[in-house]
Design an enzyme around this catalytic site. Structure first.
Site, mmCIF file in Angstrom:
data_model
loop_
_atom_site.group_PDB
_atom_site.id
_atom_site.type_symbol
_atom_site.label_atom_id
_atom_site.label_comp_id
_atom_site.label_asym_id
_atom_site.label_seq_id
_atom_site.Cartn_x
_atom_site.Cartn_y
_atom_site.Cartn_z
ATOM 1 N N ASP A 123 -0.623 -6.280 0.504
ATOM 2 C CA ASP A 123 0.356 -5.487 -0.229
ATOM 3 C C ASP A 123 1.715 -5.762 0.385
ATOM 4 O O ASP A 123 1.881 -5.642 1.597
ATOM 5 C CB ASP A 123 0.004 -3.998 -0.131
ATOM 6 N N GLU A 146 0.260 -9.606 -4.635
ATOM 7 C CA GLU A 146 0.704 -9.086 -5.926
ATOM 8 C C GLU A 146 1.673 -10.096 -6.525
ATOM 9 O O GLU A 146 2.484 -10.679 -5.812
ATOM 10 C CB GLU A 146 1.467 -7.770 -5.750
ATOM 11 N N CYS A 157 -8.155 4.745 -6.459
ATOM 12 C CA CYS A 157 -8.833 4.848 -5.165
ATOM 13 C C CYS A 157 -9.639 3.569 -4.964
ATOM 14 O O CYS A 157 -10.421 3.183 -5.831
ATOM 15 C CB CYS A 157 -9.748 6.073 -5.149
ATOM 16 N N CYS A 182 -13.641 4.664 -4.864
ATOM 17 C CA CYS A 182 -14.410 5.069 -6.045
ATOM 18 C C CYS A 182 -13.788 4.632 -7.359
ATOM 19 O O CYS A 182 -14.426 4.722 -8.407
ATOM 20 C CB CYS A 182 -14.612 6.584 -6.053
ATOM 21 N N CYS A 218 -8.031 10.946 -2.010
ATOM 22 C CA CYS A 218 -8.826 11.006 -3.233
ATOM 23 C C CYS A 218 -9.611 12.309 -3.239
ATOM 24 O O CYS A 218 -10.456 12.536 -2.364
ATOM 25 C CB CYS A 218 -9.774 9.809 -3.339
ATOM 26 N N CYS A 237 -13.709 11.546 -4.223
ATOM 27 C CA CYS A 237 -14.709 11.107 -3.226
ATOM 28 C C CYS A 237 -14.340 11.481 -1.794
ATOM 29 O O CYS A 237 -15.109 11.255 -0.869
ATOM 30 C CB CYS A 237 -14.927 9.596 -3.331
ATOM 31 N N ASP A 259 -0.562 1.931 1.520
ATOM 32 C CA ASP A 259 -0.419 0.476 1.446
ATOM 33 C C ASP A 259 -1.744 -0.235 1.706
ATOM 34 O O ASP A 259 -2.030 -1.264 1.089
ATOM 35 C CB ASP A 259 0.647 -0.005 2.426
#
Length: 194
Positions: free
Chosen positions: A16, A100, A152, A155, A170, A173, A180
């Site tokens: 990232d 990315e 997430c 999950c 999250c 979960c 990041d």
């Protein structure tokens, strides 16, 4: 020149790219953001003012322009060197590197972050990593950056958060991770899936 092929590696990494840190890997390794230009900013402004005050076509203006160009080179060299070192470390360590596919030109239109985005030189890091990976027989994959930090990575549930929120929590979960690192894990998943 003959390509310098490295031994095959099954290791994969999702990265990232950020403003706070230059690059963050999926396993939590942070590469600091080089802040070279900010340190030399006052000198740069001073030299630019000197050039603008000189008469066009004058020998002193040409000399001032040469000094300004030298300062720009002095600022660019450490950034270039740092990008080379990070890209070499990534290529030596991993067989597949996922970034990315950022639209930096569009992101620079955000005037609050424009300076930090340009200073980070993400495209330079991706470019250097790509050519080194090609020479070494490794792979670089660019994935769609849309919603890499919201889902997430554990999950897949969408967890909306503002840019100022630095932790991923999250509720579905219970997974808690740095924002990041969560994004880097999602980037790797996209690269391996596509």
């Amino acid at each position: 020149m003959e390509p310098n092929t490295l031994p095959e590696s099954k290791e994969t990494v999702g990265i990232d790219l950020g403003v706070k840190h230059l690059a963050i890997t999926f396993d939590g390794e942070f590469y600091e953001h080089p802040k070279f230009p900010r340190e030399s900013e006052r000198k740069l402004h001073r030299k630019q003012r000197v050039v603008s005050r000189k008469k066009k076509g004058a020998a002193r203006r040409r000399k001032a322009i040469r000094e300004l160009a030298r300062l720009h080179e002095h600022i660019a060299n450490p950034r270039r060197d740092y990008a080379h070192k990070v890209s070499r470390k990534l290529v030596n360590s991993y067989g597949l590197i996922a970034f990315e596919n950022l639209n930096v030109q569009g992101m620079v239109k955000n005037h609050h972050l424009a300076k930090s985005i340009v200073d980070a030189a993400w495209n330079q890091l991706v470019r250097y990593t790509t050519y080194k990976a090609e020479e070494a027989g490794r792979g670089v994959v660019l994935v769609d950056p849309k919603n890499t930090s919201q889902p997430c990575s554990n999950c897949g549930e969408i967890v909306s958060k503002k840019l100022s929120e630095r932790m991923h929590h999250c509720e579905h979960c219970g997974y808690v991770q740095d924002r990041d690192i969560n994004a880097a894990q999602n980037i790797l998943k996209r690269a391996l899936a596509g």
